[in-house]
Design a protein around this motif. Structure first.
Motif, PDB file in Angstrom:
ATOM      1  N   PRO A 157      42.888  20.530 -58.834  1.00 43.50           N
ATOM      2  CA  PRO A 157      42.261  19.473 -59.628  1.00 43.50           C
ATOM      3  C   PRO A 157      42.249  19.741 -61.130  1.00 43.50           C
ATOM      4  O   PRO A 157      42.123  18.816 -61.918  1.00 43.50           O
ATOM      5  CB  PRO A 157      40.839  19.419 -59.065  1.00 43.50           C
ATOM      6  CG  PRO A 157      40.997  19.867 -57.644  1.00 43.50           C
ATOM      7  CD  PRO A 157      42.036  20.968 -57.724  1.00 43.50           C
ATOM      8  N   ALA A 158      42.446  21.001 -61.551  1.00 45.48           N
ATOM      9  CA  ALA A 158      42.386  21.336 -62.978  1.00 45.48           C
ATOM     10  C   ALA A 158      43.752  21.623 -63.605  1.00 45.48           C
ATOM     11  O   ALA A 158      43.866  21.645 -64.830  1.00 45.48           O
ATOM     12  CB  ALA A 158      41.488  22.548 -63.193  1.00 45.48           C
ATOM     13  N   ARG A 159      44.796  21.839 -62.788  1.00 44.64           N
ATOM     14  CA  ARG A 159      46.104  22.163 -63.367  1.00 44.64           C
ATOM     15  C   ARG A 159      47.246  21.790 -62.436  1.00 44.64           C
ATOM     16  O   ARG A 159      47.044  21.585 -61.234  1.00 44.64           O
ATOM     17  CB  ARG A 159      46.187  23.636 -63.741  1.00 44.64           C
ATOM     18  CG  ARG A 159      46.185  24.578 -62.577  1.00 44.64           C
ATOM     19  CD  ARG A 159      46.192  26.032 -63.059  1.00 44.64           C
ATOM     20  NE  ARG A 159      46.089  26.921 -61.923  1.00 44.64           N
ATOM     21  CZ  ARG A 159      47.119  27.477 -61.308  1.00 44.64           C
ATOM     22  NH1 ARG A 159      48.340  27.258 -61.729  1.00 44.64           N
ATOM     23  NH2 ARG A 159      46.940  28.258 -60.278  1.00 44.64           N
ATOM     24  N   ILE A 160      48.430  21.745 -63.030  1.00 43.57           N
ATOM     25  CA  ILE A 160      49.648  21.434 -62.289  1.00 43.57           C
ATOM     26  C   ILE A 160      50.750  22.371 -62.792  1.00 43.57           C
ATOM     27  O   ILE A 160      50.820  22.665 -63.987  1.00 43.57           O
ATOM     28  CB  ILE A 160      50.034  19.945 -62.463  1.00 43.57           C
ATOM     29  CG1 ILE A 160      51.193  19.560 -61.551  1.00 43.57           C
ATOM     30  CG2 ILE A 160      50.332  19.612 -63.915  1.00 43.57           C
ATOM     31  CD1 ILE A 160      51.429  18.047 -61.471  1.00 43.57           C
ATOM     32  N   VAL A 161      51.569  22.853 -61.866  1.00 43.88           N
ATOM     33  CA  VAL A 161      52.702  23.699 -62.227  1.00 43.88           C
ATOM     34  C   VAL A 161      53.977  22.979 -61.814  1.00 43.88           C
ATOM     35  O   VAL A 161      54.140  22.609 -60.653  1.00 43.88           O
ATOM     36  CB  VAL A 161      52.632  25.085 -61.546  1.00 43.88           C
ATOM     37  CG1 VAL A 161      53.848  25.928 -61.930  1.00 43.88           C
ATOM     38  CG2 VAL A 161      51.337  25.806 -61.894  1.00 43.88           C
ATOM     39  N   PHE A 162      54.835  22.749 -62.806  1.00 40.64           N
ATOM     40  CA  PHE A 162      56.156  22.198 -62.545  1.00 40.64           C
ATOM     41  C   PHE A 162      57.153  23.355 -62.519  1.00 40.64           C
ATOM     42  O   PHE A 162      57.084  24.259 -63.360  1.00 40.64           O
ATOM     43  CB  PHE A 162      56.575  21.217 -63.647  1.00 40.64           C
ATOM     44  CG  PHE A 162      55.806  19.932 -63.639  1.00 40.64           C
ATOM     45  CD1 PHE A 162      56.161  18.894 -62.788  1.00 40.64           C
ATOM     46  CD2 PHE A 162      54.726  19.755 -64.484  1.00 40.64           C
ATOM     47  CE1 PHE A 162      55.450  17.702 -62.791  1.00 40.64           C
ATOM     48  CE2 PHE A 162      54.012  18.572 -64.500  1.00 40.64           C
ATOM     49  CZ  PHE A 162      54.371  17.538 -63.644  1.00 40.64           C
ATOM     50  N   SER A 163      58.074  23.321 -61.576  1.00 42.72           N
ATOM     51  CA  SER A 163      59.144  24.316 -61.512  1.00 42.72           C
ATOM     52  C   SER A 163      60.475  23.619 -61.710  1.00 42.72           C
ATOM     53  O   SER A 163      60.621  22.419 -61.420  1.00 42.72           O
ATOM     54  CB  SER A 163      59.116  25.055 -60.181  1.00 42.72           C
ATOM     55  OG  SER A 163      57.990  25.913 -60.137  1.00 42.72           O
ATOM     56  N   ASP A 186      39.389  14.955 -75.912  1.00 41.59           N
ATOM     57  CA  ASP A 186      38.525  15.838 -76.697  1.00 41.59           C
ATOM     58  C   ASP A 186      38.664  17.301 -76.247  1.00 41.59           C
ATOM     59  O   ASP A 186      37.804  18.126 -76.511  1.00 41.59           O
ATOM     60  CB  ASP A 186      37.069  15.372 -76.682  1.00 41.59           C
ATOM     61  CG  ASP A 186      36.491  15.273 -75.282  1.00 41.59           C
ATOM     62  OD1 ASP A 186      37.214  15.515 -74.290  1.00 41.59           O
ATOM     63  OD2 ASP A 186      35.294  14.962 -75.170  1.00 41.59           O
ATOM     64  N   PHE A 187      39.759  17.596 -75.557  1.00 38.39           N
ATOM     65  CA  PHE A 187      40.164  18.963 -75.173  1.00 38.39           C
ATOM     66  C   PHE A 187      39.220  19.640 -74.189  1.00 38.39           C
ATOM     67  O   PHE A 187      39.118  20.856 -74.158  1.00 38.39           O
ATOM     68  CB  PHE A 187      40.375  19.831 -76.424  1.00 38.39           C
ATOM     69  CG  PHE A 187      41.431  19.265 -77.330  1.00 38.39           C
ATOM     70  CD1 PHE A 187      42.777  19.432 -77.056  1.00 38.39           C
ATOM     71  CD2 PHE A 187      41.072  18.532 -78.454  1.00 38.39           C
ATOM     72  CE1 PHE A 187      43.752  18.900 -77.873  1.00 38.39           C
ATOM     73  CE2 PHE A 187      42.041  17.985 -79.285  1.00 38.39           C
ATOM     74  CZ  PHE A 187      43.387  18.172 -78.985  1.00 38.39           C
ATOM     75  N   LYS A 188      38.596  18.856 -73.344  1.00 41.15           N
ATOM     76  CA  LYS A 188      37.771  19.413 -72.281  1.00 41.15           C
ATOM     77  C   LYS A 188      38.559  19.336 -70.966  1.00 41.15           C
ATOM     78  O   LYS A 188      39.189  18.326 -70.675  1.00 41.15           O
ATOM     79  CB  LYS A 188      36.459  18.641 -72.159  1.00 41.15           C
ATOM     80  CG  LYS A 188      35.553  18.819 -73.365  1.00 41.15           C
ATOM     81  CD  LYS A 188      34.190  18.248 -73.080  1.00 41.15           C
ATOM     82  CE  LYS A 188      33.177  18.369 -74.129  1.00 41.15           C
ATOM     83  NZ  LYS A 188      33.312  18.754 -75.396  1.00 41.15           N
ATOM     84  N   VAL A 189      38.485  20.411 -70.191  1.00 40.48           N
ATOM     85  CA  VAL A 189      39.184  20.447 -68.905  1.00 40.48           C
ATOM     86  C   VAL A 189      38.588  19.384 -67.990  1.00 40.48           C
ATOM     87  O   VAL A 189      37.370  19.217 -67.918  1.00 40.48           O
ATOM     88  CB  VAL A 189      39.071  21.842 -68.255  1.00 40.48           C
ATOM     89  CG1 VAL A 189      39.696  21.840 -66.865  1.00 40.48           C
ATOM     90  CG2 VAL A 189      39.748  22.894 -69.134  1.00 40.48           C
ATOM     91  N   LEU A 190      39.477  18.653 -67.310  1.00 39.26           N
ATOM     92  CA  LEU A 190      39.058  17.606 -66.374  1.00 39.26           C
ATOM     93  C   LEU A 190      39.332  18.023 -64.939  1.00 39.26           C
ATOM     94  O   LEU A 190      40.289  18.749 -64.679  1.00 39.26           O
ATOM     95  CB  LEU A 190      39.851  16.319 -66.617  1.00 39.26           C
ATOM     96  CG  LEU A 190      39.659  15.551 -67.895  1.00 39.26           C
ATOM     97  CD1 LEU A 190      40.619  14.364 -67.938  1.00 39.26           C
ATOM     98  CD2 LEU A 190      38.233  15.051 -67.999  1.00 39.26           C
ATOM     99  N   ASN A 191      38.538  17.532 -64.038  1.00 44.39           N
ATOM    100  CA  ASN A 191      38.838  17.614 -62.615  1.00 44.39           C
ATOM    101  C   ASN A 191      39.562  16.313 -62.286  1.00 44.39           C
ATOM    102  O   ASN A 191      38.934  15.262 -62.173  1.00 44.39           O
ATOM    103  CB  ASN A 191      37.553  17.762 -61.803  1.00 44.39           C
ATOM    104  CG  ASN A 191      37.811  17.831 -60.314  1.00 44.39           C
ATOM    105  OD1 ASN A 191      38.678  17.152 -59.774  1.00 44.39           O
ATOM    106  ND2 ASN A 191      37.029  18.664 -59.641  1.00 44.39           N
ATOM    107  N   LEU A 192      40.877  16.385 -62.181  1.00 43.06           N
ATOM    108  CA  LEU A 192      41.682  15.177 -61.983  1.00 43.06           C
ATOM    109  C   LEU A 192      41.300  14.445 -60.701  1.00 43.06           C
ATOM    110  O   LEU A 192      41.270  13.217 -60.673  1.00 43.06           O
ATOM    111  CB  LEU A 192      43.177  15.532 -61.968  1.00 43.06           C
ATOM    112  CG  LEU A 192      44.125  14.344 -62.032  1.00 43.06           C
ATOM    113  CD1 LEU A 192      44.049  13.657 -63.394  1.00 43.06           C
ATOM    114  CD2 LEU A 192      45.551  14.772 -61.740  1.00 43.06           C
ATOM    115  N   LYS A 193      40.981  15.187 -59.673  1.00 48.14           N
ATOM    116  CA  LYS A 193      40.623  14.582 -58.385  1.00 48.14           C
ATOM    117  C   LYS A 193      39.404  13.669 -58.522  1.00 48.14           C
ATOM    118  O   LYS A 193      39.349  12.601 -57.921  1.00 48.14           O
ATOM    119  CB  LYS A 193      40.364  15.692 -57.364  1.00 48.14           C
ATOM    120  CG  LYS A 193      40.177  15.224 -55.962  1.00 48.14           C
ATOM    121  CD  LYS A 193      40.064  16.434 -55.029  1.00 48.14           C
ATOM    122  CE  LYS A 193      39.918  15.999 -53.601  1.00 48.14           C
ATOM    123  NZ  LYS A 193      39.836  17.156 -52.694  1.00 48.14           N
TER     124      LYS A 193
END
Length: 139
Positions: free
Chosen positions: A85-91, A116-123
């Protein structure tokens, strides 16, 4: 797992004095692949940004196996290798079309953040986009 393939042809400006593609260009090609991947899902990066969401690169890597050369026709394969929910890795795989040889493999890690550069929970914050990415990831 969804894999997007986009084609590029090595330009002269991308090569060094030895006639080999300069290592910095692979990261540009990764961005091309990532942009094409996102576009192929039916959304664009600019649409993502309009929803108060950014995906800055927080880590990147590239393993150079063999150098690409001027006028080589390449395929950049892009896929999601990790998703939280906080990050994604592309290969990425950089493949020479002539002989199907993998010339380089790489990855970029992106955080999901607000304008505003705050980490989001995308889910939680963008469930539709979360579901779209989740459907393309085989985890």
């Amino acid at each position: 797992m969804y894999i997007n393939s986009c084609k590029i042809k090595v330009r002269y400006v991308e090569t060094d004095k030895m006639g080999i593609v300069h290592h910095s260009n692979y990261y540009i090609w990764f961005e091309v692949g990532r942009t094409e991947f996102i576009n192929a899902t039916g959304i664009s990066y600019s649409q993502i940004e309009m929803e108060n969401l950014m995906l800055p690169v927080v880590e990147s890597s590239c393993k150079y196996i063999e150098g690409a050369k001027y006028e080589d026709e390449l395929t950049i394969e892009t896929y999601i290798s990790e998703l939280t929910p906080a990050r994604i890795v592309f290969s990425y795989n950089v493949i020479r079309n002539q002989d199907k040889k993998i010339l380089a493999k790489g990855s970029t890690t992106h955080a999901f953040i607000s304008n505003d550069f705050k980490v989001l929970n995308l889910k939680k914050k963008k469930p539709d986009l979360w579901e779209k990415f989740l459907s393309l990831y085989s985890g």
